[in-house]
Design an enzyme around this catalytic site. Structure first.
Site, mmCIF file in Angstrom:
data_model
loop_
_atom_site.group_PDB
_atom_site.id
_atom_site.type_symbol
_atom_site.label_atom_id
_atom_site.label_comp_id
_atom_site.label_asym_id
_atom_site.label_seq_id
_atom_site.Cartn_x
_atom_site.Cartn_y
_atom_site.Cartn_z
ATOM 1 N N LYS A 1 23.218 4.681 -23.985
ATOM 2 C CA LYS A 1 22.542 3.384 -24.103
ATOM 3 C C LYS A 1 21.933 3.315 -25.516
ATOM 4 O O LYS A 1 22.680 3.072 -26.463
ATOM 5 C CB LYS A 1 21.558 3.224 -22.944
ATOM 6 C CG LYS A 1 22.338 3.319 -21.602
ATOM 7 C CD LYS A 1 21.519 3.122 -20.395
ATOM 8 C CE LYS A 1 22.163 3.607 -19.109
ATOM 9 N NZ LYS A 1 23.537 3.251 -18.829
ATOM 10 N N SER B 1 16.654 -0.504 -14.322
ATOM 11 C CA SER B 1 17.885 -0.992 -14.959
ATOM 12 C C SER B 1 18.234 -2.430 -14.605
ATOM 13 O O SER B 1 18.921 -3.103 -15.359
ATOM 14 C CB SER B 1 19.059 -0.089 -14.590
ATOM 15 O OG SER B 1 19.239 -0.067 -13.203
ATOM 16 N N ASN C 1 24.134 -2.352 -23.315
ATOM 17 C CA ASN C 1 23.020 -1.394 -23.302
ATOM 18 C C ASN C 1 22.915 -0.651 -24.634
ATOM 19 O O ASN C 1 22.152 0.306 -24.753
ATOM 20 C CB ASN C 1 23.223 -0.365 -22.190
ATOM 21 C CG ASN C 1 23.123 -0.992 -20.810
ATOM 22 O OD1 ASN C 1 22.449 -1.997 -20.629
ATOM 23 N ND2 ASN C 1 23.801 -0.405 -19.844
ATOM 24 N N GLU D 1 12.319 5.583 -12.054
ATOM 25 C CA GLU D 1 12.917 5.296 -13.367
ATOM 26 C C GLU D 1 11.810 4.947 -14.351
ATOM 27 O O GLU D 1 10.779 4.410 -13.957
ATOM 28 C CB GLU D 1 13.897 4.114 -13.253
ATOM 29 C CG GLU D 1 15.092 4.440 -12.396
ATOM 30 C CD GLU D 1 16.133 3.324 -12.333
ATOM 31 O OE1 GLU D 1 16.142 2.430 -13.196
ATOM 32 O OE2 GLU D 1 16.953 3.369 -11.399
HETATM 33 C C1 LIG Z 1 18.812 3.888 -14.472
HETATM 34 C C2 LIG Z 1 20.133 4.533 -14.727
HETATM 35 N N1 LIG Z 1 20.278 5.831 -14.474
HETATM 36 C C3 LIG Z 1 21.444 6.462 -14.684
HETATM 37 C C4 LIG Z 1 22.535 5.793 -15.185
HETATM 38 C C5 LIG Z 1 23.824 6.505 -15.390
HETATM 39 O O1 LIG Z 1 23.958 6.894 -16.725
HETATM 40 P P1 LIG Z 1 25.411 7.073 -17.344
HETATM 41 O O2 LIG Z 1 25.921 5.708 -17.648
HETATM 42 O O3 LIG Z 1 25.206 7.934 -18.539
HETATM 43 O O4 LIG Z 1 26.233 7.747 -16.281
HETATM 44 C C6 LIG Z 1 22.423 4.436 -15.481
HETATM 45 C C7 LIG Z 1 23.574 3.709 -16.052
HETATM 46 O O5 LIG Z 1 24.228 2.970 -15.912
HETATM 47 C C8 LIG Z 1 21.198 3.778 -15.243
HETATM 48 O O6 LIG Z 1 21.059 2.470 -15.477
#
Ligand SMILES: Cc1ncc(COP(=O)(O)O)c(C=O)c1O
Length: 395
Positions: free
Chosen positions: A242, A182, A51, A178
């Site tokens: 990311k 993801s 990422n 979102e």
């Molecule tokens: C859409 C989404 N939100 C939140 C997160 C969580 O973020 P972090 O990795 O900073 O905890 C991720 C990560 O993996 C993600 O893909």
């Protein structure tokens, strides 16, 4: 003898062991001179599961900024933000983020998972209905599940279903989605969601973990890319682990909401603030974003190259314009086998299986970065076509 796990917990692990869904970690080694590669057990792989979309985890100016801050101010913040953990580096990063995103206020968190949970748990009161996209990240779904009876889910990116959910809800409504999904790599219809929210007097929360740094002017995110203003959202979450290449996250909030959070947001109040070098390096990453547009340009060219070559090779892709380019398989086994075929060829491309994704949609979650060269992508396509052919992909 003392039993640490109960019978059901032990059975759950045993049932998974031996199946394709059994999760395992790998020790990864990386060289900051060549961020497109990783090493596992001494073998070198081209990394198509990262990422680190812009290669910023290895950017010299960002690393230098981390080092300078560590040398002058030390590492850990030494406390929670309301005690002794809120340093000049944090205040400065908040200010930079407010300007960059054009929002009233920002609070910093140690990770996006915690920021999402903090927002939902602090904002959703007994009278609020939380209306979430079905494919939202586990952190938002889990936070919603902890609020019995107050969460509704709408079909992925389905505006008609969202509207139906809004009509079924009381006067306090919060829509959560979102910016870039993801696992599917597609974008939410943000402009239409904001319009629907206005029509139904609902608040909007956007998790932009995969859009921040990549989409919008200079990478200022999915809301701006959709032609809206980030400050129109009641909450906007950006992660730093990311595209920014560091770690941590922020919540962009209207000033009155930020004040409420400083008083009542338990994950913010009762957690050690992010380290000082992390705040300093993240601020430099935002400055680099603004000064060096070539990274986003390269990423976008690489995504186009991947999609063009995939099409020429007869691979069918999802409707995803982002750096996340999933290739779906009929069975978990096929996805796992394809990942192994690629690994044997020196390409690291992780298979994502249910329950992380819906049953029947196991996939290779291909991620393209600005660090890849065209030849790397050509190599991926060539082995991917072979792997897909060998495993009877339907993707
Ligand atoms: C859409 C989404 N939100 C939140 C997160 C969580 O973020 P972090 O990795 O900073 O905890 C991720 C990560 O993996 C993600 O893909």
């Amino acid at each position: 003898m003392k039993q640490h796990l109960n019978r059901q917990q032990k059975q759950a692990v045993e049932q998974r062991r031996g199946t394709h869904q059994f999760r395992q970690r790998q020790v990864i080694k990386r060289d900051s001179d060549s961020p497109q590669y990783l090493w596992v057990d001494g073998k070198k792989y081209l990394n198509f599961s990262s990422n680190d979309y812009l290669g910023f985890s290895c950017h010299p100016a960002i690393i230098q900024s981390w080092q300078n801050a560590a040398m002058s101010e030390g590492l850990g913040s030494g406390g929670s933000p309301l005690i002794t953990g809120y340093h000049a580096a944090h205040a400065s990063l908040e200010e930079t983020l407010c300007d960059f995103l054009n929002v009233q206020d920002v609070l910093l968190f140690n990770c996006g998972f915690s920021a999402n949970q903090a927002f939902i748990k602090t904002m959703v009161s007994a009278e609020t209905t939380l209306i979430q996209d079905k494919l939202n990240h586990a952190s938002m779904i889990d936070a919603g599940m902890a609020l019995p009876g107050q969460m509704k889910r709408f079909r992925h990116n389905d505006l008609a279903h969202l509207k139906q959910r809004l009509l079924q809800s009381g006067s306090n409504k919060l829509i959560a989605t979102e910016g870039v999904f993801s696992m599917d790599g597609d974008v939410a219809p943000i402009s239409e969601i904001f319009d629907l929210a206005d029509e139904h007097q609902a608040c909007v929360y956007i998790d932009d973990a995969h859009g921040f740094g990549v989409l919008g002017l200079q990478g200022c995110g999915s809301i701006s890319a959709a032609g809206k203003q980030t400050h129109e959202a009641t909450g906007y979450m950006a992660t730093f682990g990311k595209a920014l290449g560091t770690s941590g996250a922020c919540l962009a909030l209207p000033s009155d909401v930020k004040e409420y959070f400083i008083q009542f947001c338990r994950p913010y109040i009762y957690s050690t603030a992010m380290s000082i070098p992390q705040a300093a390096a993240t601020q430099t990453a935002i400055e680099v974003l603004q000064k060096e547009s070539e990274h986003q340009q390269k990423l976008s060219e690489n995504i186009q190259t991947f999609r063009k070559l995939a099409k020429q090779a007869g691979l069918s892709l999802m409707n995803a314009s982002s750096a996340i380019q999933p290739v779906i398989f009929q069975t978990d086994e096929q996805a796992k086998t394809a990942s192994q075929v690629l690994k044997r060829a020196g390409l690291w491309c992780h298979a994502v299986l249910p329950p992380t994704v819906p049953a029947g949609s196991a996939r290779l979650r291909v991620t393209i970065t600005a660090s890849h060269q065209e030849a790397d992508i050509q190599q991926l396509i060539s082995f991917l076509s072979e792997a897909v052919h060998d495993t009877f992909c339907i993707g």
